[in-house]
Design a protein around this motif. Structure first.
Motif, PDB file in Angstrom:
ATOM      1  N   UNK A  97      -7.357   8.651   5.606  1.00 18.63           N
ATOM      2  CA  UNK A  97      -6.504   9.548   6.399  1.00 18.63           C
ATOM      3  C   UNK A  97      -5.052   9.077   6.421  1.00 18.63           C
ATOM      4  N   UNK A  98      -4.824   7.804   6.759  1.00 20.38           N
ATOM      5  CA  UNK A  98      -3.448   7.293   6.821  1.00 20.38           C
ATOM      6  C   UNK A  98      -2.819   7.216   5.437  1.00 20.38           C
ATOM      7  N   UNK A  99      -3.629   6.919   4.435  1.00 18.87           N
ATOM      8  CA  UNK A  99      -3.114   6.868   3.061  1.00 18.87           C
ATOM      9  C   UNK A  99      -2.558   8.218   2.646  1.00 18.87           C
ATOM     10  N   UNK A 100      -3.275   9.282   2.969  1.00 16.43           N
ATOM     11  CA  UNK A 100      -2.815  10.634   2.623  1.00 16.43           C
ATOM     12  C   UNK A 100      -1.533  10.963   3.384  1.00 16.43           C
ATOM     13  N   UNK A 101      -1.467  10.607   4.659  1.00 11.05           N
ATOM     14  CA  UNK A 101      -0.239  10.863   5.424  1.00 11.05           C
ATOM     15  C   UNK A 101       0.961  10.160   4.784  1.00 11.05           C
ATOM     16  N   UNK A 102       0.761   8.932   4.324  1.00 10.53           N
ATOM     17  CA  UNK A 102       1.850   8.182   3.672  1.00 10.53           C
ATOM     18  C   UNK A 102       2.246   8.827   2.347  1.00 10.53           C
ATOM     19  N   UNK A 103       1.259   9.273   1.588  1.00 11.59           N
ATOM     20  CA  UNK A 103       1.549   9.959   0.322  1.00 11.59           C
ATOM     21  C   UNK A 103       2.296  11.267   0.593  1.00 11.59           C
ATOM     22  N   UNK A 104       1.890  12.004   1.607  1.00  8.80           N
ATOM     23  CA  UNK A 104       2.578  13.245   1.965  1.00  8.80           C
ATOM     24  C   UNK A 104       4.022  12.984   2.384  1.00  8.80           C
ATOM     25  N   UNK A 105       4.264  11.810   2.965  1.00  5.27           N
ATOM     26  CA  UNK A 105       5.614  11.444   3.410  1.00  5.27           C
ATOM     27  C   UNK A 105       6.487  10.983   2.246  1.00  5.27           C
ATOM     28  N   UNK A 106       5.914  10.866   1.050  1.00  9.90           N
ATOM     29  CA  UNK A 106       6.708  10.547  -0.129  1.00  9.90           C
ATOM     30  C   UNK A 106       6.543   9.146  -0.675  1.00  9.90           C
ATOM     31  N   UNK A 107       5.531   8.397  -0.202  1.00 10.43           N
ATOM     32  CA  UNK A 107       5.321   7.053  -0.736  1.00 10.43           C
ATOM     33  C   UNK A 107       5.103   7.123  -2.244  1.00 10.43           C
ATOM     34  N   UNK A 108       5.667   6.165  -2.958  1.00  9.84           N
ATOM     35  CA  UNK A 108       5.505   6.098  -4.414  1.00  9.84           C
ATOM     36  C   UNK A 108       4.087   5.666  -4.764  1.00  9.84           C
ATOM     37  N   UNK A 109       3.590   4.638  -4.064  1.00 12.09           N
ATOM     38  CA  UNK A 109       2.250   4.116  -4.279  1.00 12.09           C
ATOM     39  C   UNK A 109       1.658   3.744  -2.925  1.00 12.09           C
ATOM     40  N   UNK A 110       0.381   4.048  -2.741  1.00 11.44           N
ATOM     41  CA  UNK A 110      -0.347   3.624  -1.549  1.00 11.44           C
ATOM     42  C   UNK A 110      -1.591   2.882  -2.024  1.00 11.44           C
ATOM     43  N   UNK A 111      -1.709   1.625  -1.639  1.00  5.65           N
ATOM     44  CA  UNK A 111      -2.916   0.851  -1.908  1.00  5.65           C
ATOM     45  C   UNK A 111      -3.817   0.986  -0.681  1.00  5.65           C
ATOM     46  N   UNK A 112      -4.907   1.707  -0.831  1.00  3.98           N
ATOM     47  CA  UNK A 112      -5.853   1.942   0.257  1.00  3.98           C
ATOM     48  C   UNK A 112      -6.995   0.943   0.103  1.00  3.98           C
ATOM     49  N   UNK A 113      -7.021  -0.074   0.949  1.00  2.00           N
ATOM     50  CA  UNK A 113      -8.018  -1.136   0.850  1.00  2.00           C
ATOM     51  C   UNK A 113      -9.117  -0.883   1.880  1.00  2.00           C
TER      52      UNK A 113
ATOM     53  N   UNK B 260       3.127   1.231  -0.152  1.00  6.54           N
ATOM     54  CA  UNK B 260       2.455   1.106   1.141  1.00  6.54           C
ATOM     55  C   UNK B 260       1.077   0.489   0.940  1.00  6.54           C
ATOM     56  N   UNK B 261       0.675  -0.349   1.881  1.00 12.60           N
ATOM     57  CA  UNK B 261      -0.671  -0.908   1.911  1.00 12.60           C
ATOM     58  C   UNK B 261      -1.357  -0.401   3.167  1.00 12.60           C
ATOM     59  N   UNK B 262      -2.486   0.289   2.997  1.00 12.69           N
ATOM     60  CA  UNK B 262      -3.298   0.770   4.116  1.00 12.69           C
ATOM     61  C   UNK B 262      -4.473  -0.191   4.253  1.00 12.69           C
ATOM     62  N   UNK B 263      -4.438  -1.022   5.287  1.00 11.30           N
ATOM     63  CA  UNK B 263      -5.470  -2.039   5.514  1.00 11.30           C
ATOM     64  C   UNK B 263      -6.615  -1.429   6.312  1.00 11.30           C
ATOM     65  N   UNK B 264      -7.822  -1.478   5.744  1.00  7.34           N
ATOM     66  CA  UNK B 264      -8.974  -0.859   6.399  1.00  7.34           C
ATOM     67  C   UNK B 264      -8.856   0.649   6.343  1.00  7.34           C
ATOM     68  N   UNK B 265      -8.644   1.175   5.154  1.00  7.23           N
ATOM     69  CA  UNK B 265      -8.302   2.583   4.955  1.00  7.23           C
ATOM     70  C   UNK B 265      -9.374   3.562   5.411  1.00  7.23           C
ATOM     71  N   UNK B 266     -10.623   3.136   5.486  1.00  2.24           N
ATOM     72  CA  UNK B 266     -11.678   4.052   5.920  1.00  2.24           C
ATOM     73  C   UNK B 266     -11.746   5.276   5.031  1.00  2.24           C
ATOM     74  N   UNK B 267     -11.586   6.446   5.623  1.00  2.00           N
ATOM     75  CA  UNK B 267     -11.651   7.710   4.876  1.00  2.00           C
ATOM     76  C   UNK B 267     -10.387   7.988   4.079  1.00  2.00           C
TER      77      UNK B 267
END
Length: 159
Positions: free
Chosen positions: A57-73, A48-55
């Motif tokens: 928040x969405x990156x953590x939700x994706x990780x909690x949902x089981x994403x293998x990798x989240x790139x928080x930019x 997953x790529x989180x564009x404009x990740x800010x704090x």
């Protein structure tokens, strides 16, 4: 946007007050949480790529949902908060925080899903849509998904 405008745009996101407003927006957060949680099978083992990740928040939700990798930019100095949030939630191994503009970063792989809060207040406030389109064109796999992929703005003329 011109270079000076771009710098000011990212600098405005260094203000914690901006993020506090977004984190206190319960309908917004609930919609993102439900959208991701109700589609865990889509996020499981995905990149997953989180564009404009800010704090983050969405990156953590994706990780909690089981994403293998989240790139928080995140281009602003809020990337440090995203790193801390990933660490506090025990997702440091999953969430890779990248400080920079999505237009300027490189990823080691294509992504399955792009998430972003690109629309801002009333679908008009943010200037992130161009960045999301750039990320889609550069990093999204041909069969990849955007979350959200569309939005509708209703208005009623009055006098």
């Amino acid at each position: 946007m011109e270079s000076m405008e771009i710098d000011e745009y990212y600098k405005s996101y260094e203000d914690l007050g901006v993020h506090k407003l977004m984190l206190q927006d319960m309908p917004r957060n609930k919609a993102y949480r439900e959208s991701i949680n109700d589609n865990k099978e889509i996020f499981k083992d995905k990149v997953v790529l989180d564009v404009g990740a800010g704090t983050g928040f969405l990156s953590v939700l994706c990780a909690q949902a089981g994403a293998r990798t989240v790139y928080a930019v995140e281009a602003s100095n809020m990337y440090t908060v995203a790193e801390e949030l990933a660490k506090e939630n025990k997702f440091s191994a999953v969430i890779k925080v990248l400080n920079g503009r999505v237009e300027d970063i490189a990823l080691p792989e294509k992504v399955d899903i792009i998430v972003s809060e690109w629309m801002g207040f009333y679908l008009l406030h943010e200037a992130m849509l161009n960045s999301v389109i750039e990320a889609r064109n550069r990093f999204l796999k041909p069969d990849g998904l955007l979350f959200p992929e569309s939005a509708t703005l209703y208005s009623a003329p009055c006098r």
